[in-house]
Design a protein around this motif. Sequence first.
Motif, mmCIF file in Angstrom:
data_model
loop_
_atom_site.group_PDB
_atom_site.id
_atom_site.type_symbol
_atom_site.label_atom_id
_atom_site.label_comp_id
_atom_site.label_asym_id
_atom_site.label_seq_id
_atom_site.Cartn_x
_atom_site.Cartn_y
_atom_site.Cartn_z
ATOM 1 N N UNK A 158 59.267 -66.264 78.372
ATOM 2 C CA UNK A 158 60.155 -66.861 79.378
ATOM 3 C C UNK A 158 61.414 -67.423 78.737
ATOM 4 N N UNK A 159 62.523 -67.078 79.313
ATOM 5 C CA UNK A 159 63.843 -67.523 78.848
ATOM 6 C C UNK A 159 64.115 -67.150 77.395
ATOM 7 N N UNK A 160 63.415 -66.154 76.891
ATOM 8 C CA UNK A 160 63.567 -65.657 75.507
ATOM 9 C C UNK A 160 63.440 -66.776 74.464
ATOM 10 N N UNK A 161 62.632 -67.794 74.780
ATOM 11 C CA UNK A 161 62.404 -68.868 73.810
ATOM 12 C C UNK A 161 61.602 -68.340 72.634
ATOM 13 N N UNK A 162 61.889 -68.792 71.429
ATOM 14 C CA UNK A 162 61.161 -68.310 70.248
ATOM 15 C C UNK A 162 59.815 -69.027 70.064
ATOM 16 N N UNK A 163 58.892 -68.831 71.024
ATOM 17 C CA UNK A 163 57.586 -69.480 70.933
ATOM 18 C C UNK A 163 56.786 -69.019 69.721
ATOM 19 N N UNK A 164 57.006 -67.793 69.302
ATOM 20 C CA UNK A 164 56.250 -67.221 68.200
ATOM 21 C C UNK A 164 57.115 -67.085 66.951
ATOM 22 N N UNK A 165 57.945 -68.103 66.689
ATOM 23 C CA UNK A 165 58.869 -68.057 65.547
ATOM 24 C C UNK A 165 58.107 -67.893 64.240
ATOM 25 N N UNK A 166 56.986 -68.539 64.103
ATOM 26 C CA UNK A 166 56.139 -68.373 62.924
ATOM 27 C C UNK A 166 55.042 -67.378 63.288
ATOM 28 N N UNK A 167 55.421 -66.121 63.427
ATOM 29 C CA UNK A 167 54.523 -65.110 63.990
ATOM 30 C C UNK A 167 53.231 -64.919 63.204
ATOM 31 N N UNK A 168 53.227 -65.221 61.925
ATOM 32 C CA UNK A 168 52.009 -65.055 61.125
ATOM 33 C C UNK A 168 50.857 -65.899 61.673
ATOM 34 N N UNK A 169 51.171 -67.014 62.304
ATOM 35 C CA UNK A 169 50.129 -67.873 62.875
ATOM 36 C C UNK A 169 49.533 -67.293 64.160
ATOM 37 N N UNK A 170 50.219 -66.376 64.804
ATOM 38 C CA UNK A 170 49.804 -65.892 66.118
ATOM 39 C C UNK A 170 49.326 -64.433 66.123
ATOM 40 N N UNK A 171 49.713 -63.665 65.147
ATOM 41 C CA UNK A 171 49.417 -62.226 65.151
ATOM 42 C C UNK A 171 47.921 -61.962 65.267
ATOM 43 N N UNK A 172 47.124 -62.637 64.483
ATOM 44 C CA UNK A 172 45.679 -62.406 64.503
ATOM 45 C C UNK A 172 45.067 -62.704 65.860
ATOM 46 N N UNK A 173 45.451 -63.812 66.436
ATOM 47 C CA UNK A 173 44.922 -64.212 67.747
ATOM 48 C C UNK A 173 45.313 -63.210 68.826
ATOM 49 N N UNK A 174 46.591 -62.875 68.908
ATOM 50 C CA UNK A 174 47.054 -61.941 69.934
ATOM 51 C C UNK A 174 46.441 -60.558 69.751
ATOM 52 N N UNK A 175 46.319 -60.141 68.506
ATOM 53 C CA UNK A 175 45.715 -58.853 68.222
ATOM 54 C C UNK A 175 44.251 -58.823 68.658
ATOM 55 N N UNK A 176 43.512 -59.884 68.363
ATOM 56 C CA UNK A 176 42.110 -59.966 68.770
ATOM 57 C C UNK A 176 41.959 -59.952 70.290
ATOM 58 N N UNK A 177 42.827 -60.664 70.970
ATOM 59 C CA UNK A 177 42.767 -60.705 72.435
ATOM 60 C C UNK A 177 42.981 -59.306 73.010
ATOM 61 N N UNK A 178 43.971 -58.598 72.489
ATOM 62 C CA UNK A 178 44.235 -57.246 73.001
ATOM 63 C C UNK A 178 43.121 -56.276 72.645
ATOM 64 N N UNK A 179 42.584 -56.382 71.440
ATOM 65 C CA UNK A 179 41.506 -55.474 71.036
ATOM 66 C C UNK A 179 40.247 -55.672 71.875
ATOM 67 N N UNK A 180 40.040 -56.883 72.350
ATOM 68 C CA UNK A 180 38.847 -57.154 73.159
ATOM 69 C C UNK A 180 39.168 -57.175 74.649
ATOM 70 N N UNK A 181 40.309 -56.617 75.030
ATOM 71 C CA UNK A 181 40.730 -56.616 76.440
ATOM 72 C C UNK A 181 39.663 -55.965 77.307
ATOM 73 N N UNK A 182 39.233 -56.682 78.314
ATOM 74 C CA UNK A 182 38.191 -56.165 79.204
ATOM 75 C C UNK A 182 38.761 -55.904 80.593
ATOM 76 N N UNK A 183 39.679 -54.981 80.630
ATOM 77 C CA UNK A 183 40.246 -54.553 81.908
ATOM 78 C C UNK A 183 39.602 -53.219 82.279
ATOM 79 N N UNK A 184 39.284 -53.000 83.547
ATOM 80 C CA UNK A 184 38.517 -51.816 83.944
ATOM 81 C C UNK A 184 39.072 -50.476 83.472
ATOM 82 N N UNK A 185 40.365 -50.280 83.547
ATOM 83 C CA UNK A 185 40.898 -48.954 83.219
ATOM 84 C C UNK A 185 41.511 -48.878 81.822
ATOM 85 N N UNK A 186 41.407 -49.930 81.037
ATOM 86 C CA UNK A 186 41.977 -49.927 79.684
ATOM 87 C C UNK A 186 40.909 -49.481 78.690
ATOM 88 N N UNK A 187 41.172 -48.371 78.031
ATOM 89 C CA UNK A 187 40.228 -47.866 77.037
ATOM 90 C C UNK A 187 40.367 -48.628 75.730
#
Length: 127
Positions: free
Chosen positions: A31-60
């Motif tokens: 939102x508003x292009x704020x740099x929420x993930x400026x220190x991306x190394x702290x967030x990459x693992x978490x976001x990656x894990x969330x996407x890898x375990x995505x439990x959406x019906x049509x997402x393989x």
Amino acid sequence: KYRRALSLQQLARDPDAVIIELKFHYAWNVSDRRPLFADSANYVGCLSDILLSASLPSVLCAGLLWLAPDHIHGYCESDGQDSPERIVLGLKGLLEQGVLAQFTHIAKALGASERIWDAGYFVETIG
């Protein structure tokens, strides 16, 4: 023309034997292009894990391609049952829930009613 005719014949004979696999590249902004993930190394693992375990019906499968301070690029494979819009809304929702649960300082920075992601997104088919 030959491949199309062959596919139509196979579909007519046995519709269950036809496998649809769509691959998408997604991108959306904070939102508003704020740099929420400026220190991306702290967030990459978490976001990656969330996407890898995505439990959406049509997402393989889904994955993180790149995390910038103010936007994200993701990858997704789908069976074609849902529209790209429903898929991206689902992924954005999963990521928002996970980030707000694990990183309370982001929730405090945003305030009670504000969302992490802008409403818009970019999508293209790949592969």
